[in-house]
Design a protein around this motif. Structure first.
Motif, PDB file in Angstrom:
ATOM      1  N   SER A   1       0.847  -1.190   0.000  1.00 50.48           N
ATOM      2  CA  SER A   1       0.000   0.000   0.000  1.00 50.48           C
ATOM      3  C   SER A   1       0.887   1.245   0.000  1.00 50.48           C
ATOM      4  O   SER A   1       2.078   1.186   0.314  1.00 50.48           O
ATOM      5  N   PHE A   2       0.291   2.368  -0.341  1.00 52.09           N
ATOM      6  CA  PHE A   2       1.037   3.625  -0.307  1.00 52.09           C
ATOM      7  C   PHE A   2       1.602   3.879   1.090  1.00 52.09           C
ATOM      8  O   PHE A   2       2.742   4.309   1.234  1.00 52.09           O
TER       9      PHE A   2
ATOM     10  N   THR B   1      -0.047  11.212   0.746  1.00 51.52           N
ATOM     11  CA  THR B   1      -0.251   9.785   0.984  1.00 51.52           C
ATOM     12  C   THR B   1      -1.561   9.532   1.722  1.00 51.52           C
ATOM     13  O   THR B   1      -2.252   8.558   1.439  1.00 51.52           O
ATOM     14  N   GLU B   2      -1.897  10.409   2.632  1.00 53.24           N
ATOM     15  CA  GLU B   2      -3.156  10.279   3.373  1.00 53.24           C
ATOM     16  C   GLU B   2      -4.377  10.405   2.465  1.00 53.24           C
ATOM     17  O   GLU B   2      -5.439   9.885   2.790  1.00 53.24           O
ATOM     18  N   THR B   3      -4.238  11.083   1.336  1.00 47.38           N
ATOM     19  CA  THR B   3      -5.375  11.317   0.443  1.00 47.38           C
ATOM     20  C   THR B   3      -5.517  10.249  -0.640  1.00 47.38           C
ATOM     21  O   THR B   3      -6.528  10.213  -1.335  1.00 47.38           O
TER      22      THR B   3
ATOM     23  N   TYR C   1      -4.299   1.221  -2.058  1.00 45.44           N
ATOM     24  CA  TYR C   1      -3.381   0.627  -3.032  1.00 45.44           C
ATOM     25  C   TYR C   1      -3.456   1.395  -4.347  1.00 45.44           C
ATOM     26  O   TYR C   1      -4.484   1.965  -4.687  1.00 45.44           O
ATOM     27  N   ALA C   2      -2.373   1.343  -5.074  1.00 44.41           N
ATOM     28  CA  ALA C   2      -2.308   2.024  -6.361  1.00 44.41           C
ATOM     29  C   ALA C   2      -3.133   1.287  -7.400  1.00 44.41           C
ATOM     30  O   ALA C   2      -3.003   0.069  -7.534  1.00 44.41           O
ATOM     31  N   PRO C   3      -3.959   2.009  -8.140  1.00 45.93           N
ATOM     32  CA  PRO C   3      -4.597   1.375  -9.293  1.00 45.93           C
ATOM     33  C   PRO C   3      -3.528   1.115 -10.354  1.00 45.93           C
ATOM     34  O   PRO C   3      -2.754   2.007 -10.674  1.00 45.93           O
TER      35      PRO C   3
END
Length: 168
Positions: A20-21, A119-121, A125-127
């Motif tokens: 995850s980010f 990062t909070e926004t 996970y990245a598409p």
């Protein structure tokens, strides 16, 4: 793409998809701290020292990283929103730095804070279905671009270390 670029490309894609980010964030933070540590204690004359016509000064490197980081941050946000992204100007060319070393350090520190806020926004996970092309590493999804910032900061930290070895 050469073998090293292919290896980095695979690393960016796989790790940027696997984690995850928020899990990737400490890697980016650590790399930025390594970069900042390389300039800790330098004076303005050392930062502005030109080794050669082909070697960037430390001030030029910091200027480049600062501009690039803003562009990559905007690119990541756009990719996570599913927008088309033009990466033509993502990697700024060598330019003279007009700001002092202290201001550049402040901007790089502020950039890291902005990275954390971004990062909070982001989604967890990245598409991976939206990508943008990097000049060396090919098509990268948002998670790969996120992790690219780590690679970029570390590469330039090493470049700074090299310049420092010449001027010291």
């Amino acid at each position: 793409m050469n073998e090293e670029e292919s290896r980095i490309h695979s690393y960016l894609l796989s790790q940027g998809q696997k984690y995850s980010f928020m899990e990737l964030l400490p890697r980016v933070i650590k790399a930025r701290l390594v970069l900042l540590d390389e300039v800790n204690g330098l004076d303005q004359n050392s930062a502005d020292f030109i080794v050669s016509e082909t070697e960037w000064s430390i001030s030029e490197i910091l200027h480049h990283v600062s501009i690039s980081e803003i562009r990559v941050r905007n690119l990541i946000q756009s990719l996570t929103e599913g927008n088309e992204v033009d990466t033509l100007n993502i990697d700024p060319p060598r330019e003279a730095a007009v700001k002092t070393l202290d201001i550049q350090i402040e901007e790089l520190t502020h950039g890291l804070v902005q990275w954390c806020i971004m990062t909070e926004t982001l989604p967890k996970y990245a598409p991976v279905n939206f990508t943008a092309k990097h000049g060396f590493f090919g098509d990268l999804h948002a998670g790969a671009w996120f992790l690219f910032q780590r690679v970029h900061d570390l590469d330039h930290a090493n470049q700074i270390k090299s310049v420092k070895s010449i001027i010291n």
